[in-house]
Design an enzyme around this catalytic site. Structure first.
Site, short mmCIF file in Angstrom:
data_model
loop_
_atom_site.label_atom_id
_atom_site.label_comp_id
_atom_site.label_asym_id
_atom_site.label_seq_id
_atom_site.Cartn_x
_atom_site.Cartn_y
_atom_site.Cartn_z
N TYR A 99 13.96 53.66 61.44
CA TYR A 99 13.62 54.96 62.04
C TYR A 99 14.44 56.07 61.37
O TYR A 99 15.65 55.93 61.17
CB TYR A 99 13.92 54.88 63.54
CG TYR A 99 13.64 56.15 64.27
CD1 TYR A 99 12.34 56.58 64.51
CD2 TYR A 99 14.68 56.95 64.75
CE1 TYR A 99 12.08 57.76 65.18
CE2 TYR A 99 14.43 58.12 65.45
CZ TYR A 99 13.13 58.52 65.65
OH TYR A 99 12.88 59.68 66.32
N ASP A 186 16.49 46.76 66.94
CA ASP A 186 15.75 47.84 67.59
C ASP A 186 14.36 47.28 67.92
O ASP A 186 13.54 47.04 67.04
CB ASP A 186 15.67 49.05 66.66
CG ASP A 186 14.93 50.24 67.28
OD1 ASP A 186 14.06 50.01 68.16
OD2 ASP A 186 15.21 51.38 66.88
C1 PLP Z 1 11.91 57.01 68.58
C2 PLP Z 1 12.71 55.91 68.01
C3 PLP Z 1 14.11 55.93 68.05
C4 PLP Z 1 14.87 57.11 68.62
O1 PLP Z 1 14.66 57.23 69.98
P1 PLP Z 1 14.72 58.64 70.75
O2 PLP Z 1 14.35 58.25 72.15
O3 PLP Z 1 13.72 59.54 70.11
O4 PLP Z 1 16.10 59.15 70.63
C5 PLP Z 1 14.79 54.85 67.54
N1 PLP Z 1 14.15 53.80 66.98
C6 PLP Z 1 12.80 53.75 66.91
C7 PLP Z 1 12.16 52.56 66.28
C8 PLP Z 1 12.04 54.79 67.42
O5 PLP Z 1 10.71 54.73 67.32
#
Ligand code: PLP
Length: 418
Positions: A99, A186
């Protein structure tokens, strides 16, 4: 022990609700009274903890099969807290194609504070092993560096964004553990409905709950789940001391979103699959990135311990077709970043989600100027497909107008087979 869908709906009570209300209460209180000076209450101050947040944190820990959960004001606040457990001199191996905001947080903030990040192709297990062991390092610019000590962690996303490559949690975590590193995953694009990384060997799971978990584009939120007490203690410290916590009303938004996660995801995946199959045979489409149409669907699912591929896909239009015209003419898909919500969104990664990536880096990982990303919602697939069809028709007409008198078919099909 109840099953997953029941857990989505009911969560784990925090034993504070004596009224019979079927939903857990939202506590609008920043402070909680002591009964007496020597009797510390269970919750004393809302940043440190409160029953509404506690409900959500227990709910996500249960769903991800962890021991402890943490709710933050955004996904990036969650990632910041997790990375804060490392110290200057520590090395972290990072999957390519993460990201954009995470990439920037690592390289423009933590790198300046002494943590070294090393990008690696997480599908190349030999390269991954060497990188984690510290044998063959490269700098962020690809410069070879000398050998060093093993990395402290590997950080990656299960489905990469926006190319939807599948990272195998089980194999990557095994390589990390071989060298004493932890695996941080993630899981935003996948959710615990489709895969639970902790079951596959990961140590820490992170969510941008802004996406599928909350699911209605109403709230930004982040969640973390851990297994190990010591890691949990450090993340709790960061949560309480940085204070990037999720407010009670928003904890409730995420809790309510989670109740319908499986229903939404089933429809989103079915729609994404139908759209991917439609695009795959469309003459103006060069490539489609969705594991559901990338060969043996069932084998890819089984090998990676996944139940599905989610609702995000991307595709490239053939040269000559302007992706901007396609996007500007969509009527149901909204032109917006983000993903995972009930409404369908479309965007141009090179200009929108991935503009932070240096162009060279972006092209190296395959994010071309022609790449369009779709985050598919729960509408009727036929309407979404018709919408894409008419936008592609409009882009084709614009192409014809620009090339009046030229050998249009020859040029377009040359692009198609390039
Ligand atoms: C959107 C996203 C983030 C960041 O999250 P926020 O809620 O926008 O701070 C991190 N990792 C991935 C894969 C995302 O899609």
């Amino acid at each position: 022990m109840t099953r997953f869908n029941t857990q989505l709906v009911h969560g784990l009570p925090v034993n504070d609700n004596n009224t019979g209300a079927v939903n857990p209460p939202i506590y609008n209180s920043s402070t909680y009274a002591y009964e007496s000076v020597d009797k510390m209450p269970r919750w004393d101050y809302a940043r440190s903890g409160n029953p509404t947040r506690d409900f959500l944190e227990r709910q996500i820990a249960q769903l991800e099969h962890g021991t402890r959960g943490f709710a933050f004001a955004s996904g990036l606040a969650a990632i910041h807290a997790v990375l804060s457990i490392f110290k200057p001199g520590d090395r972290i191996v990072v999957g390519k194609n993460i990201y954009g905001g995470t990439y920037s947080l690592f390289n423009e903030y933590f790198a300046e504070r002494g943590i070294a990040f090393e990008p690696v192709d997480t599908a190349d297990y030999d390269a991954l092993d060497a990188a984690i062991a510290g044998r063959s390092r490269t700098s962020i610019d690809g410069e070879p560096l000398g050998a060093t000590t093993p990395a402290k962690a590997v950080y990656f996303e299960v489905l990469t964004n926006p190319l939807l490559q599948v990272n195998n949690v089980n194999r990557i975590a095994a390589v990390a553990h071989r060298h004493g590193a932890i695996a941080i995953v993630d899981n935003t694009f996948v959710t615990p409905y489709l895969q639970r990384p902790l079951d596959l060997g990961a140590d820490v799971v992170i969510h941008s709950a802004t996406k599928y978990l909350a699911g209605h584009s109403e709230v930004t939120a982040g969640l973390v789940v851990v297994l190990d007490d010591e890691i949990g203690r450090k993340i709790y410290f960061a949560q309480n001391r940085f204070g990037g916590v999720l407010a009670p009303a928003e904890c409730n938004d995420v809790r309510r979103g989670i109740q319908t996660l499986a229903l939404r995801m089933d429809r989103q995946q079915a729609n994404a699959q139908a759209i991917a199959e439609y695009l795959l045979v469309h003459p103006l489409i060069k490539t489609v990135n969705y594991p559901g149409v990338a060969g043996d669907r069932n084998r890819i699912l089984a090998e990676n311990g996944l139940k599905g591929f989610g609702g995000v896909l991307s595709f490239e239009v053939v040269p000559g077709i302007d992706p901007g015209i396609v996007l500007d003419n969509l009527k149901i898909f909204r032109l917006a970043v983000s993903l995972g919500a009930v409404e369908s969104l479309a965007e141009l990664p090179c200009r929108m989600t991935h503009f932070e990536l240096p162009k060279e880096e972006r092209l190296k990982v395959g994010i071309t100027d022609e790449l369009i990303r779709l985050a598919v919602g729960i509408e009727d697939a036929a309407d979404l497909i018709e919408d894409l069809g008419q936008a592609l028709d409009t882009a084709y007409e614009a192409y014809l107008q620009d090339h009046a008198g030229a050998d249009v078919f020859g040029q377009l099909s040359a692009g198609l087979f390039a």
